[in-house]
Scaffold this motif. Structure first.
Motif, short mmCIF file in Angstrom:
data_model
loop_
_atom_site.label_atom_id
_atom_site.label_comp_id
_atom_site.label_asym_id
_atom_site.label_seq_id
_atom_site.Cartn_x
_atom_site.Cartn_y
_atom_site.Cartn_z
N ILE A 86 42.80 40.95 42.76
CA ILE A 86 42.15 42.25 42.72
C ILE A 86 40.72 42.15 43.23
O ILE A 86 40.19 43.09 43.84
N SER A 87 40.07 41.01 43.03
CA SER A 87 38.73 40.79 43.58
C SER A 87 38.78 40.74 45.10
O SER A 87 37.91 41.31 45.79
N LEU A 88 39.80 40.06 45.64
CA LEU A 88 39.96 40.03 47.10
C LEU A 88 40.27 41.42 47.64
O LEU A 88 39.77 41.80 48.71
N LEU A 89 41.06 42.18 46.91
CA LEU A 89 41.38 43.54 47.32
C LEU A 89 40.13 44.41 47.34
O LEU A 89 39.93 45.20 48.28
N TYR A 90 39.29 44.26 46.35
CA TYR A 90 38.07 45.06 46.30
C TYR A 90 37.12 44.68 47.43
O TYR A 90 36.43 45.53 48.00
N ARG A 91 37.11 43.39 47.76
CA ARG A 91 36.19 42.92 48.80
C ARG A 91 36.68 43.27 50.21
O ARG A 91 35.90 43.67 51.07
N TYR A 92 37.99 43.14 50.43
CA TYR A 92 38.50 43.25 51.80
C TYR A 92 39.51 44.37 52.02
O TYR A 92 39.75 44.76 53.16
N GLY A 93 40.11 44.90 50.95
CA GLY A 93 41.22 45.84 51.14
C GLY A 93 40.80 47.28 51.03
O GLY A 93 41.28 48.00 50.14
N GLU A 94 39.95 47.76 51.90
CA GLU A 94 39.44 49.12 51.79
C GLU A 94 40.54 50.17 51.94
O GLU A 94 40.46 51.25 51.37
N VAL A 95 41.58 49.85 52.72
CA VAL A 95 42.68 50.80 52.89
C VAL A 95 43.47 50.94 51.60
O VAL A 95 43.96 52.01 51.26
N SER A 96 43.59 49.84 50.85
CA SER A 96 44.49 49.80 49.71
C SER A 96 43.83 50.16 48.39
O SER A 96 44.53 50.41 47.41
N ARG A 97 42.52 50.15 48.31
CA ARG A 97 41.91 50.34 46.99
C ARG A 97 41.51 51.79 46.76
O ARG A 97 41.35 52.57 47.70
N LEU A 98 41.34 52.12 45.50
CA LEU A 98 40.87 53.45 45.12
C LEU A 98 39.37 53.57 45.38
O LEU A 98 38.71 52.60 45.77
N ALA A 99 38.84 54.75 45.14
CA ALA A 99 37.40 54.93 45.25
C ALA A 99 36.69 53.95 44.32
O ALA A 99 37.17 53.64 43.24
N ALA A 100 35.52 53.49 44.74
CA ALA A 100 34.82 52.39 44.06
C ALA A 100 34.66 52.59 42.54
O ALA A 100 34.97 51.67 41.78
N PRO A 101 34.16 53.74 42.05
CA PRO A 101 34.00 53.86 40.59
C PRO A 101 35.31 53.71 39.84
O PRO A 101 35.37 53.06 38.79
N LEU A 102 36.38 54.30 40.39
CA LEU A 102 37.68 54.22 39.76
C LEU A 102 38.20 52.78 39.79
O LEU A 102 38.74 52.27 38.80
N PHE A 103 38.02 52.13 40.92
CA PHE A 103 38.49 50.76 41.07
C PHE A 103 37.76 49.83 40.12
O PHE A 103 38.36 48.97 39.47
N LEU A 104 36.45 49.97 40.02
CA LEU A 104 35.66 49.14 39.11
C LEU A 104 36.05 49.40 37.66
O LEU A 104 36.06 48.49 36.83
N GLY A 105 36.41 50.65 37.35
CA GLY A 105 36.87 50.96 36.00
C GLY A 105 38.17 50.25 35.67
O GLY A 105 38.35 49.74 34.56
N VAL A 106 39.07 50.19 36.64
CA VAL A 106 40.34 49.48 36.44
C VAL A 106 40.09 47.99 36.21
O VAL A 106 40.67 47.36 35.32
N ILE A 107 39.20 47.40 37.02
CA ILE A 107 38.89 45.98 36.87
C ILE A 107 38.27 45.72 35.49
O ILE A 107 38.65 44.76 34.80
N ALA A 108 37.31 46.55 35.10
CA ALA A 108 36.64 46.37 33.80
C ALA A 108 37.64 46.47 32.66
O ALA A 108 37.62 45.68 31.71
N ALA A 109 38.54 47.46 32.74
CA ALA A 109 39.55 47.63 31.69
C ALA A 109 40.49 46.44 31.65
O ALA A 109 40.87 45.96 30.58
N ALA A 110 40.87 45.92 32.83
CA ALA A 110 41.78 44.77 32.90
C ALA A 110 41.13 43.54 32.27
O ALA A 110 41.78 42.79 31.52
N VAL A 111 39.87 43.32 32.59
CA VAL A 111 39.15 42.17 32.02
C VAL A 111 39.06 42.31 30.51
O VAL A 111 39.27 41.34 29.76
N LEU A 112 38.74 43.51 30.03
CA LEU A 112 38.58 43.73 28.60
C LEU A 112 39.88 43.47 27.84
O LEU A 112 39.88 42.76 26.83
N ILE A 113 40.99 44.01 28.34
CA ILE A 113 42.26 43.81 27.63
C ILE A 113 42.67 42.35 27.67
O ILE A 113 43.23 41.81 26.71
N ALA A 114 42.35 41.65 28.77
CA ALA A 114 42.69 40.24 28.88
C ALA A 114 41.89 39.40 27.88
O ALA A 114 42.45 38.52 27.19
N VAL A 115 40.61 39.66 27.77
CA VAL A 115 39.75 38.88 26.88
C VAL A 115 40.15 39.11 25.42
O VAL A 115 40.30 38.16 24.64
#
Length: 362
Positions: free
Chosen positions: A73-102
């Protein structure tokens, strides 16, 4: 009206499928390396009366799934502009994923009470929904689009919590949760890719890669369990992808894709909760009364049980494809197709439990 044509989206060529499959394979290899490490250092899972295993086995193999997914997902955020959601939404998904994992990893270590786990899941879901990942409109056959308004975020929160816990509850036999997740992700990626849902397509492939690296260590013989860090994470991400699918309305009723793919899991959990509620049993108390657990207690081979639930996911994928082809007036009928194999399974388990004289299911 004529059936919806199952035609590749004009941008399908931009998916660069060989590269994405190579990424999936690379993530599977990375996940496998992490899982192999966790076999040596993982948290021991000791047998008890409500568990299927009979010897101490390490858990937290889901760390490999999480690590591979977050790398992807980090590679997708860095390089996959076609595939990712708008930045705030994408960052929210990453933050939520990290939180549930921890939090779920800490749960593996310290065995939190259910209410503590539920609270942590709620916060993670709130992060995702607060970032804007919420169902907005459902397109119903014969009715058309229905705007959800304020009910959208509430429904999204409930959906995330339910699926997260459903996958956690179903993770009780070797390969069952991991295999179901893998099958669901592969179907979801194919369906989303063909209909322009590039974020769902790519993210489902990333999760599939992480699970594919873990599964050989868990099935048919378990050298390690995924633990809550794996089951809760997989459930959480599948729920999030189910909501993300509703943001792509090229196909009517796209909010049903993930529920159909997880029909075996969701029906098992729902059936068990209703049965226990009718029996006035404590719904929060640990038990061994899920259908898959009853089947195993009645003597059925765990490998076959896991394969049956993979089959439910595959059947759900076939139902999605059939739904896309079906005439509008038949769509409401098609979506109930998973009830048939599940009903047959429930009757079979009930009969087997009766012949084995199990008594109360728990």
């Amino acid at each position: 009206m004529s059936p919806v044509q199952f035609v590749a989206h004009p941008d399908f060529a931009t998916l660069a499928l060989p590269r994405h499959l190579a990424l999936l394979a690379g993530l599977a290899l990375f996940s496998g390396i992490v899982v192999r490490t966790m076999i040596s250092v993982g948290v021991p899972d000791r047998p008890d009366a409500r568990k299927a295993h009979t010897q101490v086995t390490p858990k937290s193999g889901g760390v490999g799934i999480v690590a591979a997914f977050l790398l992807g997902i980090s590679l997708l955020y860095r390089y996959g502009e076609v595939s990712r959601l708008a930045a705030p939404l994408f960052l929210g998904v990453i933050a939520a994923a990290v939180l549930i994992a921890v939090v779920s990893l800490l749960d593996d270590l310290f065995d939190f009470p259910f209410l503590v786990k539920l609270g942590a899941q709620f916060v993670a879901a709130l992060v995702a929904v607060g970032a804007g990942l919420s169902a907005r409109k459902f397109d119903f056959p014969l009715i058309g689009g229905v705007e959800l308004g304020w009910f959208g975020p509430v429904l999204s929160l409930g959906w995330i919590l339910y699926v997260t816990n459903a996958m956690n509850f179903i993770d009780g036999l070797n390969g069952l949760a991991a295999g179901t997740t893998l099958v669901a992700c592969l179907f979801l990626a194919g369906i989303a890719g063909l209909h322009g849902g590039f974020f769902v397509y790519t993210t489902a492939l990333l999760l599939a890669g992480g699970v594919a690296g873990f599964l050989p260590f868990n099935y048919p013989r378990a050298r390690i369990f995924m633990g809550d860090v794996g089951s809760q994470f997989c459930g959480f991400m599948l729920a999030v992808l189910g909501i993300a699918a509703t943001h792509y309305q090229r196909v009517s009723l796209s909010f049903l894709v993930v529920p159909l793919l997880l029909s075996g899991v969701l029906l098992d959990v729902s059936f068990t909760l209703v049965r226990r509620a009718v029996a006035r049993q404590n719904l929060a108390r640990a038990h061994r009364g899920h259908l898959y657990q009853v089947a195993h207690r009645a003597g059925m081979d765990a490998r076959w049980i896991a394969a049956i639930y993979w089959g439910f996911a595959a059947f759900g994928g076939a139902v999605v494809v059939a739904f896309l082809h079906a005439p509008t007036d038949l769509k409401p009928v098609v979506i109930f197709a998973p009830l048939l194999p599940f009903g047959v399974w429930a009757l079979y388990v009930a009969g087997r439990a009766r012949r084995a004289a199990l008594g109360p299911w728990g």
